[in-house]
Design an enzyme around this catalytic site. Structure first.
Site, mmCIF file in Angstrom:
data_model
loop_
_atom_site.group_PDB
_atom_site.id
_atom_site.type_symbol
_atom_site.label_atom_id
_atom_site.label_comp_id
_atom_site.label_asym_id
_atom_site.label_seq_id
_atom_site.Cartn_x
_atom_site.Cartn_y
_atom_site.Cartn_z
ATOM 1 N N ASP A 1 0.841 -1.207 0.000
ATOM 2 C CA ASP A 1 0.000 0.000 0.000
ATOM 3 C C ASP A 1 0.874 1.254 0.000
ATOM 4 O O ASP A 1 1.759 1.399 0.846
ATOM 5 C CB ASP A 1 -0.876 -0.027 1.270
ATOM 6 C CG ASP A 1 -1.965 1.032 1.269
ATOM 7 O OD1 ASP A 1 -1.966 1.900 0.370
ATOM 8 O OD2 ASP A 1 -2.814 0.986 2.170
ATOM 9 N N HIS B 1 -0.672 4.440 -0.311
ATOM 10 C CA HIS B 1 -1.507 5.604 0.040
ATOM 11 C C HIS B 1 -1.021 6.191 1.374
ATOM 12 O O HIS B 1 -0.882 5.462 2.347
ATOM 13 C CB HIS B 1 -2.971 5.180 0.194
ATOM 14 C CG HIS B 1 -3.585 4.663 -1.065
ATOM 15 N ND1 HIS B 1 -3.476 3.352 -1.454
ATOM 16 C CD2 HIS B 1 -4.323 5.283 -2.013
ATOM 17 C CE1 HIS B 1 -4.110 3.186 -2.607
ATOM 18 N NE2 HIS B 1 -4.644 4.338 -2.970
ATOM 19 N N SER C 1 -2.800 -4.733 1.353
ATOM 20 C CA SER C 1 -1.941 -4.570 2.544
ATOM 21 C C SER C 1 -2.529 -5.264 3.775
ATOM 22 O O SER C 1 -1.941 -5.221 4.860
ATOM 23 C CB SER C 1 -1.730 -3.084 2.851
ATOM 24 O OG SER C 1 -2.948 -2.499 3.255
HETATM 25 C C1 B12 Z 1 -5.856 9.460 -3.750
HETATM 26 C C2 B12 Z 1 -5.914 7.981 -4.068
HETATM 27 C C3 B12 Z 1 -4.782 7.404 -4.665
HETATM 28 C C4 B12 Z 1 -3.448 8.160 -4.833
HETATM 29 C C5 B12 Z 1 -2.724 8.114 -3.460
HETATM 30 C C6 B12 Z 1 -1.862 9.326 -3.195
HETATM 31 C C7 B12 Z 1 -1.259 9.270 -1.807
HETATM 32 N N1 B12 Z 1 -0.114 9.891 -1.676
HETATM 33 O O1 B12 Z 1 -1.789 8.695 -0.864
HETATM 34 C C8 B12 Z 1 -2.742 7.293 -5.920
HETATM 35 C C9 B12 Z 1 -3.059 7.866 -7.306
HETATM 36 C C10 B12 Z 1 -1.216 7.148 -5.799
HETATM 37 C C11 B12 Z 1 -3.475 5.961 -5.774
HETATM 38 C C12 B12 Z 1 -2.971 4.767 -6.254
HETATM 39 C C13 B12 Z 1 -3.711 3.583 -6.270
HETATM 40 N N2 B12 Z 1 -4.984 3.393 -5.824
HETATM 41 CO CO1 B12 Z 1 -5.964 4.722 -4.790
HETATM 42 N N3 B12 Z 1 -7.186 5.925 -4.066
HETATM 43 C C14 B12 Z 1 -7.085 7.195 -3.786
HETATM 44 C C15 B12 Z 1 -8.450 7.688 -3.197
HETATM 45 C C16 B12 Z 1 -9.216 8.396 -4.320
HETATM 46 C C17 B12 Z 1 -8.378 8.620 -1.999
HETATM 47 C C18 B12 Z 1 -7.596 8.098 -0.793
HETATM 48 C C19 B12 Z 1 -7.343 9.233 0.137
HETATM 49 O O2 B12 Z 1 -6.248 9.733 0.238
HETATM 50 N N4 B12 Z 1 -8.418 9.698 0.818
HETATM 51 C C20 B12 Z 1 -8.356 10.856 1.714
HETATM 52 C C21 B12 Z 1 -7.841 10.416 3.093
HETATM 53 C C22 B12 Z 1 -7.743 11.631 4.011
HETATM 54 O O3 B12 Z 1 -8.760 9.501 3.648
HETATM 55 P P1 B12 Z 1 -8.297 8.169 4.408
HETATM 56 O O4 B12 Z 1 -7.018 7.672 3.869
HETATM 57 O O5 B12 Z 1 -9.446 7.255 4.505
HETATM 58 O O6 B12 Z 1 -7.907 8.725 5.860
HETATM 59 C C23 B12 Z 1 -8.821 9.195 6.808
HETATM 60 C C24 B12 Z 1 -9.323 8.113 7.771
HETATM 61 O O7 B12 Z 1 -9.503 6.860 7.165
HETATM 62 C C25 B12 Z 1 -8.332 8.116 8.879
HETATM 63 N N5 B12 Z 1 -7.143 7.249 8.817
HETATM 64 C C26 B12 Z 1 -6.376 6.888 7.784
HETATM 65 N N6 B12 Z 1 -5.360 6.129 8.188
HETATM 66 C C27 B12 Z 1 -5.453 6.025 9.536
HETATM 67 C C28 B12 Z 1 -4.648 5.381 10.469
HETATM 68 C C29 B12 Z 1 -4.978 5.438 11.819
HETATM 69 C C30 B12 Z 1 -4.107 4.760 12.810
HETATM 70 C C31 B12 Z 1 -6.147 6.152 12.227
HETATM 71 C C32 B12 Z 1 -6.512 6.235 13.657
HETATM 72 C C33 B12 Z 1 -6.960 6.796 11.295
HETATM 73 C C34 B12 Z 1 -6.594 6.737 9.956
HETATM 74 O O8 B12 Z 1 -7.845 9.445 8.906
HETATM 75 C C35 B12 Z 1 -8.058 10.143 7.689
HETATM 76 C C36 B12 Z 1 -8.784 11.454 7.982
HETATM 77 O O9 B12 Z 1 -9.937 11.232 8.748
HETATM 78 C C37 B12 Z 1 -9.101 6.310 -2.754
HETATM 79 C C38 B12 Z 1 -10.626 6.327 -2.651
HETATM 80 C C39 B12 Z 1 -11.131 5.991 -1.237
HETATM 81 N N7 B12 Z 1 -12.368 5.510 -1.179
HETATM 82 O O10 B12 Z 1 -10.457 6.133 -0.258
HETATM 83 C C40 B12 Z 1 -8.511 5.356 -3.810
HETATM 84 C C41 B12 Z 1 -8.369 3.862 -3.491
HETATM 85 C C42 B12 Z 1 -7.875 3.667 -2.065
HETATM 86 N N8 B12 Z 1 -7.332 3.444 -4.432
HETATM 87 C C43 B12 Z 1 -7.553 2.265 -4.940
HETATM 88 C C44 B12 Z 1 -6.719 1.620 -5.907
HETATM 89 C C45 B12 Z 1 -7.255 0.327 -6.508
HETATM 90 C C46 B12 Z 1 -5.465 2.166 -6.261
HETATM 91 C C47 B12 Z 1 -4.421 1.564 -7.236
HETATM 92 C C48 B12 Z 1 -4.262 0.032 -7.188
HETATM 93 C C49 B12 Z 1 -4.802 2.028 -8.656
HETATM 94 C C50 B12 Z 1 -3.984 1.421 -9.790
HETATM 95 N N9 B12 Z 1 -4.701 0.739 -10.676
HETATM 96 O O11 B12 Z 1 -2.801 1.544 -9.839
HETATM 97 C C51 B12 Z 1 -3.139 2.307 -6.774
HETATM 98 C C52 B12 Z 1 -2.557 1.582 -5.545
HETATM 99 C C53 B12 Z 1 -1.132 1.385 -5.471
HETATM 100 C C54 B12 Z 1 -0.766 0.733 -4.131
HETATM 101 N N10 B12 Z 1 -0.203 -0.450 -4.155
HETATM 102 O O12 B12 Z 1 -1.039 1.259 -3.048
HETATM 103 C C55 B12 Z 1 -8.826 1.635 -4.385
HETATM 104 C C56 B12 Z 1 -8.570 0.514 -3.355
HETATM 105 C C57 B12 Z 1 -9.594 -0.590 -3.514
HETATM 106 C C58 B12 Z 1 -9.483 -1.678 -2.489
HETATM 107 N N11 B12 Z 1 -10.623 -2.078 -1.987
HETATM 108 O O13 B12 Z 1 -8.457 -2.174 -2.143
HETATM 109 C C59 B12 Z 1 -9.590 2.905 -3.831
HETATM 110 C C60 B12 Z 1 -10.501 2.614 -2.635
HETATM 111 C C61 B12 Z 1 -10.413 3.469 -5.028
HETATM 112 C C62 B12 Z 1 -11.553 2.561 -5.430
HETATM 113 N N12 B12 Z 1 -12.743 2.785 -4.897
HETATM 114 O O14 B12 Z 1 -11.370 1.674 -6.219
HETATM 115 N N13 B12 Z 1 -4.684 6.126 -5.129
#
Ligand code: B12
Length: 210
Positions: A97, A99, A150
């Site tokens: 992962d 992200h 992951s």
């Molecule tokens: C931006 C994004 C990317 C960016 C990431 C940039 C970066 N530097 O992180 C890029 C373009 C690189 C990317 C790549 C890929 N991505 Co992407 N990505 C996204 C997207 C649109 C947004 C994620 C994000 O940053 N959200 C905003 C943050 C703030 O939210 P968050 O992470 O959930 O965090 C919040 C909470 O969860 C919490 N939190 C997070 N972590 C933690 C940890 C702790 C301890 C605690 C307490 C709280 C907490 O705090 C945050 C704020 O409240 C998601 C869509 C989604 N539904 O999430 C897809 C998503 C995660 N990606 C996905 C995929 C498939 C990929 C790729 C495989 C695409 C590809 N074909 O290459 C690659 C993955 C490569 C890899 N091996 O990791 C899928 C995963 C599907 C799955 N079920 O596994 C998603 C869900 C999209 C989808 N619906 O299909 N991605």
């Protein structure tokens, strides 16, 4: 009801997003509210990607855009910070992962609440987590998980902490877009959340600061 910032992120409107964030933060709005609106936008981008309406390019643009918005918000999140450490946290996005946007927010919020944070980055091998835990004896280990690839490495890291006799001395917290309470159980975590603020509140409670 989606906010203007949420919609603008979904439409990948860079300048208008940054302008709206700047304007509203200057007007004294809570940075956590703005953060949540940005996150909602990212969820919709992910949904469109999953449904085939957006491609990897859009996913990447949204990631960069979110990062830029966070650069505006971060100094405002950090304002309330003082100096004495309340506890230690090791944070990681595990192997498989890359992200890190959510993890970075959690790290910022933990630091705001005076935790010492050791952020191991992304694509982290389980052994690296174990070594860091041995080195810094954290109160909490936080795993951020955004992709199902992951899940196994996260569970392996937690299992290794048990085997090494380190698990009883700390709490494990999992978060990130694809995590669920079931995933928390699978890993053997103490707590799971999709909300960084809720996660930080749990960490404060865990170190007796709530
Ligand atoms: C931006 C994004 C990317 C960016 C990431 C940039 C970066 N530097 O992180 C890029 C373009 C690189 C990317 C790549 C890929 N991505 Co992407 N990505 C996204 C997207 C649109 C947004 C994620 C994000 O940053 N959200 C905003 C943050 C703030 O939210 P968050 O992470 O959930 O965090 C919040 C909470 O969860 C919490 N939190 C997070 N972590 C933690 C940890 C702790 C301890 C605690 C307490 C709280 C907490 O705090 C945050 C704020 O409240 C998601 C869509 C989604 N539904 O999430 C897809 C998503 C995660 N990606 C996905 C995929 C498939 C990929 C790729 C495989 C695409 C590809 N074909 O290459 C690659 C993955 C490569 C890899 N091996 O990791 C899928 C995963 C599907 C799955 N079920 O596994 C998603 C869900 C999209 C989808 N619906 O299909 N991605």
């Amino acid at each position: 009801m989606p906010s203007c910032i949420t919609d603008l992120i979904v439409e990948l409107e860079r300048e208008p997003v940054l302008e709206a964030v700047r304007e509203r933060i200057d007007a004294g709005e809570d940075p956590l509210v703005l953060l949540e609106e940005c996150r909602q936008g990212m969820l919709e981008v992910g949904k469109r990607f999953q449904e085939g309406d957006y491609y990897l390019a859009e996913l990447m643009i949204s990631g960069e855009l979110f990062k830029e918005a966070m650069e505006i918000l971060e100094p405002h999140l950090a304002k309330v910070r003082s100096s004495e450490s309340v506890g230690t946290v090791v944070l990681a996005t595990m192997h498989g992962d890359i992200h890190d946007l959510g993890k970075n927010i959690v790290a910022t919020l933990l630091r705001v609440h005076n935790f010492e944070v050791h952020d191991l980055g992304v694509n982290v091998a389980p052994e690296v987590v174990v070594e860091k835990v041995k080195e810094v004896s954290p109160d909490i280990v936080g795993f951020s998980s955004l992709i199902t690839t992951s899940f196994e490495s996260t569970r392996t890291a937690a299992e290794m902490l048990v085997k090494e006799g380190l698990r009883d001395k700390l709490k494990i917290v999992v978060g990130g877009g694809v995590t669920t309470p079931e995933f928390g159980e699978y890993v053997g975590a103490d707590f799971q959340t999709l909300d960084a603020s809720v996660g930080v509140a749990y960490c404060l409670e865990a170190v007796g600061e709530a």
